[in-house]
Motif scaffolding. Structure first.
Motif, PDB file in Angstrom:
ATOM      1  N   MET A   1       0.838  -1.179   0.000  1.00  0.00           N
ATOM      2  CA  MET A   1       0.000   0.000   0.000  1.00  0.00           C
ATOM      3  C   MET A   1       0.891   1.253   0.000  1.00  0.00           C
ATOM      4  O   MET A   1       1.880   1.305   0.726  1.00  0.00           O
ATOM      5  CB  MET A   1      -0.904  -0.004   1.243  1.00  0.00           C
ATOM      6  CG  MET A   1      -1.793   1.198   1.305  1.00  0.00           C
ATOM      7  SD  MET A   1      -3.243   1.057   2.372  1.00  0.00           S
ATOM      8  CE  MET A   1      -2.578   0.797   3.963  1.00  0.00           C
ATOM      9  N   LYS A   2       0.512   2.219  -0.799  1.00  0.00           N
ATOM     10  CA  LYS A   2       1.261   3.466  -0.864  1.00  0.00           C
ATOM     11  C   LYS A   2       1.084   4.259   0.417  1.00  0.00           C
ATOM     12  O   LYS A   2       0.014   4.281   1.010  1.00  0.00           O
ATOM     13  CB  LYS A   2       0.769   4.333  -2.033  1.00  0.00           C
ATOM     14  CG  LYS A   2       1.215   3.852  -3.375  1.00  0.00           C
ATOM     15  CD  LYS A   2       0.816   4.860  -4.434  1.00  0.00           C
ATOM     16  CE  LYS A   2       1.311   4.428  -5.788  1.00  0.00           C
ATOM     17  NZ  LYS A   2       0.980   5.398  -6.816  1.00  0.00           N
ATOM     18  N   GLU A   3       2.170   4.932   0.801  1.00  0.00           N
ATOM     19  CA  GLU A   3       2.101   5.805   1.967  1.00  0.00           C
ATOM     20  C   GLU A   3       1.494   7.139   1.553  1.00  0.00           C
ATOM     21  O   GLU A   3       1.838   7.685   0.506  1.00  0.00           O
ATOM     22  CB  GLU A   3       3.508   6.032   2.521  1.00  0.00           C
ATOM     23  CG  GLU A   3       3.515   6.855   3.778  1.00  0.00           C
ATOM     24  CD  GLU A   3       4.920   7.073   4.303  1.00  0.00           C
ATOM     25  OE1 GLU A   3       5.128   8.109   4.961  1.00  0.00           O
ATOM     26  OE2 GLU A   3       5.788   6.225   4.059  1.00  0.00           O
ATOM     27  N   ARG A   4       0.606   7.638   2.363  1.00  0.00           N
ATOM     28  CA  ARG A   4       0.011   8.947   2.074  1.00  0.00           C
ATOM     29  C   ARG A   4       1.008  10.044   2.403  1.00  0.00           C
ATOM     30  O   ARG A   4       1.756   9.949   3.368  1.00  0.00           O
ATOM     31  CB  ARG A   4      -1.267   9.146   2.887  1.00  0.00           C
ATOM     32  CG  ARG A   4      -2.342   8.207   2.411  1.00  0.00           C
ATOM     33  CD  ARG A   4      -3.655   8.539   3.029  1.00  0.00           C
ATOM     34  NE  ARG A   4      -4.632   7.606   2.504  1.00  0.00           N
ATOM     35  CZ  ARG A   4      -5.870   7.566   2.876  1.00  0.00           C
ATOM     36  NH1 ARG A   4      -6.314   8.401   3.790  1.00  0.00           N
ATOM     37  NH2 ARG A   4      -6.698   6.704   2.349  1.00  0.00           N
ATOM     38  N   ILE A   5       0.974  11.079   1.582  1.00  0.00           N
ATOM     39  CA  ILE A   5       1.913  12.175   1.801  1.00  0.00           C
ATOM     40  C   ILE A   5       1.449  13.051   2.958  1.00  0.00           C
ATOM     41  O   ILE A   5       0.261  13.119   3.276  1.00  0.00           O
ATOM     42  CB  ILE A   5       2.084  13.037   0.533  1.00  0.00           C
ATOM     43  CG1 ILE A   5       0.754  13.670   0.126  1.00  0.00           C
ATOM     44  CG2 ILE A   5       2.688  12.256  -0.590  1.00  0.00           C
ATOM     45  CD1 ILE A   5       0.887  14.740  -0.916  1.00  0.00           C
TER      46      ILE A   5
ATOM     47  N   GLU B   1       5.796  18.298  -0.829  1.00  0.00           N
ATOM     48  CA  GLU B   1       4.607  18.906  -1.421  1.00  0.00           C
ATOM     49  C   GLU B   1       3.999  19.834  -0.386  1.00  0.00           C
ATOM     50  O   GLU B   1       4.061  19.571   0.814  1.00  0.00           O
ATOM     51  CB  GLU B   1       3.602  17.837  -1.837  1.00  0.00           C
ATOM     52  CG  GLU B   1       4.078  17.007  -3.003  1.00  0.00           C
ATOM     53  CD  GLU B   1       3.039  16.006  -3.467  1.00  0.00           C
ATOM     54  OE1 GLU B   1       1.854  16.378  -3.586  1.00  0.00           O
ATOM     55  OE2 GLU B   1       3.419  14.844  -3.700  1.00  0.00           O
ATOM     56  N   ARG B   2       3.425  20.915  -0.870  1.00  0.00           N
ATOM     57  CA  ARG B   2       2.838  21.919   0.016  1.00  0.00           C
ATOM     58  C   ARG B   2       1.485  22.357  -0.520  1.00  0.00           C
ATOM     59  O   ARG B   2       1.250  22.336  -1.716  1.00  0.00           O
ATOM     60  CB  ARG B   2       3.757  23.137   0.126  1.00  0.00           C
ATOM     61  CG  ARG B   2       5.082  22.796   0.768  1.00  0.00           C
ATOM     62  CD  ARG B   2       6.043  23.959   0.752  1.00  0.00           C
ATOM     63  NE  ARG B   2       7.277  23.590   1.426  1.00  0.00           N
ATOM     64  CZ  ARG B   2       7.623  24.005   2.632  1.00  0.00           C
ATOM     65  NH1 ARG B   2       6.860  24.854   3.281  1.00  0.00           N
ATOM     66  NH2 ARG B   2       8.745  23.607   3.187  1.00  0.00           N
ATOM     67  N   ILE B   3       0.645  22.797   0.394  1.00  0.00           N
ATOM     68  CA  ILE B   3      -0.608  23.456   0.042  1.00  0.00           C
ATOM     69  C   ILE B   3      -0.499  24.880   0.556  1.00  0.00           C
ATOM     70  O   ILE B   3      -0.245  25.106   1.744  1.00  0.00           O
ATOM     71  CB  ILE B   3      -1.837  22.755   0.676  1.00  0.00           C
ATOM     72  CG1 ILE B   3      -2.036  21.373   0.084  1.00  0.00           C
ATOM     73  CG2 ILE B   3      -3.090  23.616   0.509  1.00  0.00           C
ATOM     74  CD1 ILE B   3      -2.435  21.342  -1.379  1.00  0.00           C
TER      75      ILE B   3
END
Length: 145
Positions: free
Chosen positions: A1-5, A84-86
């Motif tokens: 399973m992919k890790e969430r960022i 990654e940024r918001i």
């Protein structure tokens, strides 16, 4: 399973007066020193992005802004190296108190610039956000190229 960022979330405030925008020149921070940005900062835990913008405005410029005087104008999904940024961009046309540099250890200049004549040394993603603000683009990306 992919890790969430996990992403950093920041607010950037466009303080606008007579077709001019308030910019600050970063100093002694280790990030983009000597270049212009807008008042900004990370969203702390247990606060909304509007509350964060109000807090950052007071901390950096000494102004007081009411919640109803802030308008969300843009959300940017930004990639910086491997992070990654918001980024939430907000606008205010109204405030109380005189604008002054409250963090001279992080900022060596506060200056008004014509929104169409930004200084060459404006941080690229900030310049991009201002261009998108003029186009009324509410959602943007930066750094994915």
């Amino acid at each position: 399973m992919k890790e969430r960022i996990k992403m950093y979330v920041a607010v950037h405030l466009f303080i606008i007066k007579e077709n001019k925008i308030l910019l600050l020149r970063r100093y002694n921070t280790g990030y983009e020193d000597g270049n212009y940005s807008v008042p900004a900062g990370h969203v702390d835990g247990n606060e909304t992005f509007i509350e964060a913008a109000i807090r950052e405005a007071k901390e950096e410029t000494g102004i007081i802004i009411k919640k109803e005087e802030i308008l969300p104008i843009q959300v940017m999904h930004r990639k910086k190296s491997f992070e990654e940024r918001i980024d939430y961009f907000l606008e205010t046309l109204t405030w109380k108190e005189e604008i002054r540099n409250m963090e001279p250890h992080k900022c060596d200049k506060l200056e008004w610039f014509e929104i169409d004549k930004l200084p060459e040394n404006t941080i690229p993603y900030i310049k991009y956000a201002i261009e998108n603000y003029k186009k009324k683009s509410p959602f943007t990306t930066f750094g994915w190229e």
